[in-house]
Design an enzyme around this catalytic site. Structure first.
Site, PDB file in Angstrom:
ATOM      1  CD  GLU A   1       1.199  -5.942   7.369  1.00 53.09           C
ATOM      2  OE1 GLU A   1       0.083  -5.819   7.868  1.00 53.09           O
ATOM      3  OE2 GLU A   1       1.419  -5.754   6.151  1.00 53.09           O
TER       4      GLU A   1
ATOM      5  N   GLY B   1      -3.679   4.837   7.032  1.00 49.87           N
ATOM      6  CA  GLY B   1      -2.351   5.002   7.636  1.00 49.87           C
ATOM      7  C   GLY B   1      -1.252   4.763   6.601  1.00 49.87           C
ATOM      8  CG  ASP B   2      -0.799   1.045   4.918  1.00 48.73           C
ATOM      9  OD1 ASP B   2      -0.024   1.079   5.891  1.00 48.73           O
ATOM     10  OD2 ASP B   2      -1.590   0.107   4.718  1.00 48.73           O
TER      11      ASP B   2
ATOM     12  CG  ASN C   1      -1.876  -1.133   1.270  1.00 47.85           C
ATOM     13  OD1 ASN C   1      -2.107  -1.781   0.258  1.00 47.85           O
ATOM     14  ND2 ASN C   1      -2.432  -1.410   2.441  1.00 47.85           N
TER      15      ASN C   1
ATOM     16  CG  ASN D   1      -1.648   3.429  14.740  1.00 49.27           C
ATOM     17  OD1 ASN D   1      -1.163   3.057  15.811  1.00 49.27           O
ATOM     18  ND2 ASN D   1      -2.436   2.656  14.019  1.00 49.27           N
TER      19      ASN D   1
HETATM   20  O1  RIB Z   1      -2.953  -1.041   6.750  1.00 48.52           O
HETATM   21  C1  RIB Z   1      -3.921  -1.754   6.037  1.00 48.52           C
HETATM   22  C2  RIB Z   1      -3.349  -3.053   5.594  1.00 48.52           C
HETATM   23  O2  RIB Z   1      -3.049  -3.826   6.726  1.00 48.52           O
HETATM   24  C3  RIB Z   1      -4.277  -3.896   4.769  1.00 48.52           C
HETATM   25  O3  RIB Z   1      -4.103  -3.697   3.400  1.00 48.52           O
HETATM   26  C4  RIB Z   1      -3.963  -5.312   5.223  1.00 48.52           C
HETATM   27  O4  RIB Z   1      -3.508  -6.112   4.183  1.00 48.52           O
HETATM   28  C5  RIB Z   1      -2.945  -5.170   6.332  1.00 48.52           C
HETATM   29  O5  RIB Z   1      -1.669  -5.355   5.870  1.00 48.52           O
END
Ligand code: RIB
Length: 303
Positions: free
Chosen positions: A142, A249-250, A46, A186
């Site tokens: 992640e 947030g992304d 994202n 955040n």
């Molecule tokens: O921040 C939103 C994202 O968090 C989503 O796209 C989901 O895939 C997780 O990674």
């Protein structure tokens, strides 16, 4: 300002499986949802897409499974013109994220990382080393922290700025923190790291203790920046009617990283992040909700 700076994102990809629901089901309850949407997500992907929409040359470093989700994720990156030379395919499933969105736009997310956890430090280092010039290396939580730490150390050796979005909330490995220039959590992630609400005092003392530049996003209240002179600058977000906050947030982090990479001063980079995030919550979906290239040009011009 450099319009097309290079950003390397060492981060995750997920397929988002989003259910729009009138409320969250109780334990043991089956609830009828209103709508479903499948889309491209993962915090790394994202943020990569947001930076690309604003004009950065973006390279993604990631691992995808040997499934259809992996194929379609590569096609999605190609549609944006994001470099996937350093995306590996591994046996097993790609990352997925079941998501629930309530009528006020609030989201709840579970991630199942799959192939994202097959990334290696060697892969990340050779990706960063493969470019002559890199303005920013961007990471999240992640994928395994040692992978991001290795990429950040190489980034610093090559004069790039490192930006870490510590999401989802977790404690940070000491060597990852030590190679982070900008930390962008955040409110909840800040609380997990600092053990405090984001008061001015908590922000400045945490930034000093951690040895990082700090921006904390505050949802509808905007964001707070600890300036290089140690003051706290709070910038409110524009009030809009939110339909889906997934990925907001992304959008902020990708746009903020773009701003830094392009040479905007940090306050303008933060304002750009807020505008992109605010714009995104007015539409459903994750990457699908981000401002278009045309809208990004307008947002940049309005800064
Ligand atoms: O921040 C939103 C994202 O968090 C989503 O796209 C989901 O895939 C997780 O990674």
């Amino acid at each position: 300002m450099t319009a097309s700076p290079r950003i390397v994102v060492v981060g995750s990809t997920m397929i988002d499986l989003i259910a729009y629901t009138p409320r969250i089901p109780s334990a043991g309850e089956t609830l009828v949802g209103e709508r479903f949407r499948m889309g491209f997500g993962g915090k790394g992907a994202n943020q990569a897409v947001m930076a690309r929409l604003l004009g950065a040359e973006v390279a993604m470093v990631n691992a995808l499974g040997d499934d259809l989700y992996g194929d379609t994720t590569l096609q999605n990156f190609a549609s944006y013109g994001i470099d996937t030379t350093h995306v590996r395919r591994v046996a097993g499933s790609s990352g997925v994220a079941p998501i629930w969105v309530e009528p006020d736009g609030t989201n709840r997310i579970i991630i199942v990382p799959g192939a994202n956890h097959e990334m290696t430090a060697e892969q990340a280092v050779s990706a960063v080393e493969s470019f002559d010039e890199v303005a920013v290396v961007l990471g999240q939580l992640e994928i395994p922290q040692p992978v991001t730490a290795a990429a950040f150390r190489t980034a610093r050796e090559r004069g790039a700025v490192t930006v870490l979005n510590p999401a989802p909330a977790d404690s940070l490995d000491a060597d990852l923190l030590a190679s982070t220039d900008w930390l962008v959590p955040n409110e909840g992630e800040f609380a997990a790291l600092a053990g405090a609400e984001p008061t001015d005092h908590a922000l400045t003392s945490f930034a000093e203790r951690a040895g990082v530049r700090l921006v904390v996003t505050l949802g509808e209240e905007g964001a707070a920046l600890v300036t290089d002179t140690g003051e706290v600058l709070r910038i409110p977000a524009e009030a809009v009617s939110a339909v889906d906050t997934t990925g907001a947030g992304d959008a902020f982090v990708g746009a903020f990283a773009y701003g830094l990479a392009a040479g905007l001063d940090e306050e303008r980079a933060l304002r750009l992040g807020l505008r992109c995030a605010t714009d995104s919550v007015t539409r459903p979906g994750t990457q699908a909700s981000f401002p278009s290239q045309q809208r990004c040009r307008e947002l940049l011009a309005e800064l």
